[in-house]
Design a protein around this motif. Structure first.
Motif, PDB file in Angstrom:
ATOM      1  N   ILE A 157       0.863  -1.187   0.000  1.00 53.89           N
ATOM      2  CA  ILE A 157       0.000   0.000   0.000  1.00 53.89           C
ATOM      3  C   ILE A 157       0.900   1.237   0.000  1.00 53.89           C
ATOM      4  CG2 ILE A 157      -1.787   1.261   1.250  1.00 53.89           C
ATOM      5  CD1 ILE A 157      -2.522  -1.425   2.608  1.00 53.89           C
ATOM      6  N   ARG A 158       0.610   2.181  -0.903  1.00 55.07           N
ATOM      7  CA  ARG A 158       1.461   3.378  -1.042  1.00 55.07           C
ATOM      8  C   ARG A 158       0.624   4.653  -1.125  1.00 55.07           C
ATOM      9  NH1 ARG A 158       4.610  -0.098  -0.336  1.00 55.07           N
ATOM     10  NH2 ARG A 158       5.983  -1.158  -1.806  1.00 55.07           N
ATOM     11  N   VAL A 159       1.261   5.771  -0.764  1.00 52.90           N
ATOM     12  CA  VAL A 159       0.729   7.097  -1.070  1.00 52.90           C
ATOM     13  C   VAL A 159       1.663   7.701  -2.105  1.00 52.90           C
ATOM     14  CG1 VAL A 159       0.238   9.407  -0.176  1.00 52.90           C
ATOM     15  CG2 VAL A 159      -0.285   7.403   1.215  1.00 52.90           C
ATOM     16  N   CYS A 160       1.089   8.278  -3.151  1.00 52.72           N
ATOM     17  CA  CYS A 160       1.881   8.849  -4.250  1.00 52.72           C
ATOM     18  C   CYS A 160       2.934   9.824  -3.716  1.00 52.72           C
ATOM     19  CB  CYS A 160       0.944   9.558  -5.212  1.00 52.72           C
ATOM     20  SG  CYS A 160       1.789  10.301  -6.623  1.00 52.72           S
ATOM     21  N   ALA A 161       4.150   9.756  -4.284  1.00 50.04           N
ATOM     22  CA  ALA A 161       5.264  10.576  -3.803  1.00 50.04           C
ATOM     23  C   ALA A 161       5.224  12.011  -4.329  1.00 50.04           C
ATOM     24  CB  ALA A 161       6.583   9.923  -4.197  1.00 50.04           C
ATOM     25  N   SER A 162       4.268  12.331  -5.206  1.00 53.31           N
ATOM     26  CA  SER A 162       4.166  13.718  -5.682  1.00 53.31           C
ATOM     27  C   SER A 162       3.698  14.626  -4.542  1.00 53.31           C
ATOM     28  CB  SER A 162       3.166  13.790  -6.839  1.00 53.31           C
ATOM     29  OG  SER A 162       2.746  15.126  -7.013  1.00 53.31           O
ATOM     30  N   SER A 166      -1.331  13.069  -3.292  1.00 49.20           N
ATOM     31  CA  SER A 166      -1.929  12.330  -2.165  1.00 49.20           C
ATOM     32  C   SER A 166      -2.748  11.125  -2.609  1.00 49.20           C
ATOM     33  CB  SER A 166      -2.762  13.240  -1.241  1.00 49.20           C
ATOM     34  OG  SER A 166      -4.060  13.481  -1.765  1.00 49.20           O
ATOM     35  N   GLY A 167      -2.656  10.717  -3.873  1.00 51.70           N
ATOM     36  CA  GLY A 167      -3.350   9.523  -4.345  1.00 51.70           C
ATOM     37  C   GLY A 167      -2.804   8.277  -3.666  1.00 51.70           C
ATOM     38  N   ARG A 168      -3.716   7.351  -3.349  1.00 51.82           N
ATOM     39  CA  ARG A 168      -3.310   6.082  -2.774  1.00 51.82           C
ATOM     40  C   ARG A 168      -3.270   5.045  -3.887  1.00 51.82           C
ATOM     41  NH1 ARG A 168      -3.210   9.829   0.935  1.00 51.82           N
ATOM     42  NH2 ARG A 168      -4.311   9.495   2.879  1.00 51.82           N
ATOM     43  N   PHE A 169      -2.297   4.125  -3.847  1.00 55.91           N
ATOM     44  CA  PHE A 169      -2.263   3.082  -4.871  1.00 55.91           C
ATOM     45  C   PHE A 169      -1.633   1.816  -4.331  1.00 55.91           C
ATOM     46  CE2 PHE A 169       1.820   5.184  -5.332  1.00 55.91           C
ATOM     47  CZ  PHE A 169       2.704   4.168  -5.643  1.00 55.91           C
ATOM     48  N   PHE A 170      -1.885   0.719  -5.058  1.00 59.09           N
ATOM     49  CA  PHE A 170      -1.344  -0.578  -4.692  1.00 59.09           C
ATOM     50  C   PHE A 170      -0.196  -0.897  -5.633  1.00 59.09           C
ATOM     51  CE2 PHE A 170      -1.406  -5.237  -4.188  1.00 59.09           C
ATOM     52  CZ  PHE A 170      -1.381  -5.287  -2.802  1.00 59.09           C
ATOM     53  N   ASP A 171       0.964  -1.111  -5.055  1.00 58.14           N
ATOM     54  CA  ASP A 171       2.193  -1.291  -5.828  1.00 58.14           C
ATOM     55  C   ASP A 171       2.351  -2.752  -6.245  1.00 58.14           C
ATOM     56  OD1 ASP A 171       4.707  -1.386  -6.868  1.00 58.14           O
ATOM     57  OD2 ASP A 171       5.725  -0.623  -5.079  1.00 58.14           O
TER      58      ASP A 171
END
Ligand SMILES: [Zn+2]
Length: 206
Positions: A157-162, A166-171
């Motif tokens: 589980i990640r939060v976008c590094a931009s 603040s988008g959440r995504f699954f890596d």
């Protein structure tokens, strides 16, 4: 993924601002509250938004009626999933309140199978049509969140590094090293931003 600065808030309808970089239903759902770092833009504005989102997310085939109170439950589930993922990223356990709201909603994803005769007369096993399809669709989101928080999946589980996303995504990258919800949108924006910052620093020191 960034929103325009001149957006008129609150939104009347959320659909034009949905995006699908989350990589799974639970995270696309969390991303319906956009720009969590700044304006907290609500894109599940109306019952119709919730119905249309469940179809756009390919969880339901057609827009369901939305019973009273379900939109509030949907937002509660969404914020529960978000609280869970923030905790997981910080190395903390999923809060008890988040677990409780997920397990409350995921029950509605369970429907029995039935044996039907299809159009050409062949027998097929398929889930019965749920009595409350909107609740069932939300249950599928909760079920996906439940799986996501188990140890086998939670580490991706990640939060976008931009800085502005603040988008959440699954890596799902093999080495689990993805940093941006969208490498083309957020990744490139962030690269350009870093480049400008470096140039400014060079100009100031020269
Ligand atoms: Zn992003």
């Amino acid at each position: 993924m960034d929103l325009p600065d001149d957006l008129v808030l609150p939104l009347q309808r959320g659909a034009p601002w949905w995006y699908w970089s989350g990589g799974r239903p639970a995270l696309n759902f969390v991303n319906t509250l956009r720009e969590r770092w700044r304006r907290q833009v609500e894109t599940l504005v109306t019952d119709e938004d919730l119905a249309a989102w469940l179809v756009a997310a390919q969880l339901l085939a057609e827009a369901p009626p939305v019973p009273a109170g379900l939109l509030e439950r949907a937002r509660e589930l969404r914020e529960g999933i978000n609280a869970g993922l923030v905790a997981v990223i910080d190395g903390e356990p999923v809060p008890e309140a988040a677990r409780a709201v997920i397990t409350r909603e995921m029950r509605h994803a369970a429907v029995p199978d039935e044996l039907i005769r299809d159009a050409v007369g062949a027998l097929a096993v398929r889930p019965v049509t749920p009595l409350e399809p909107a609740e069932y669709g939300l249950g599928l989101v909760a079920h996906d969140a439940a799986r996501m928080f188990t140890p086998a999946e939670a580490g991706r589980i990640r939060v976008c590094a931009s800085d502005t996303c603040s988008g959440r995504f699954f890596d799902r990258s093999p080495a689990a090293v993805r940093r941006y919800c969208s490498p083309t949108a957020c990744g490139n924006v962030e690269k350009a931003r870093r480049h400008r910052r470096r140039r400014r620093e060079q100009e100031q020191t020269s």
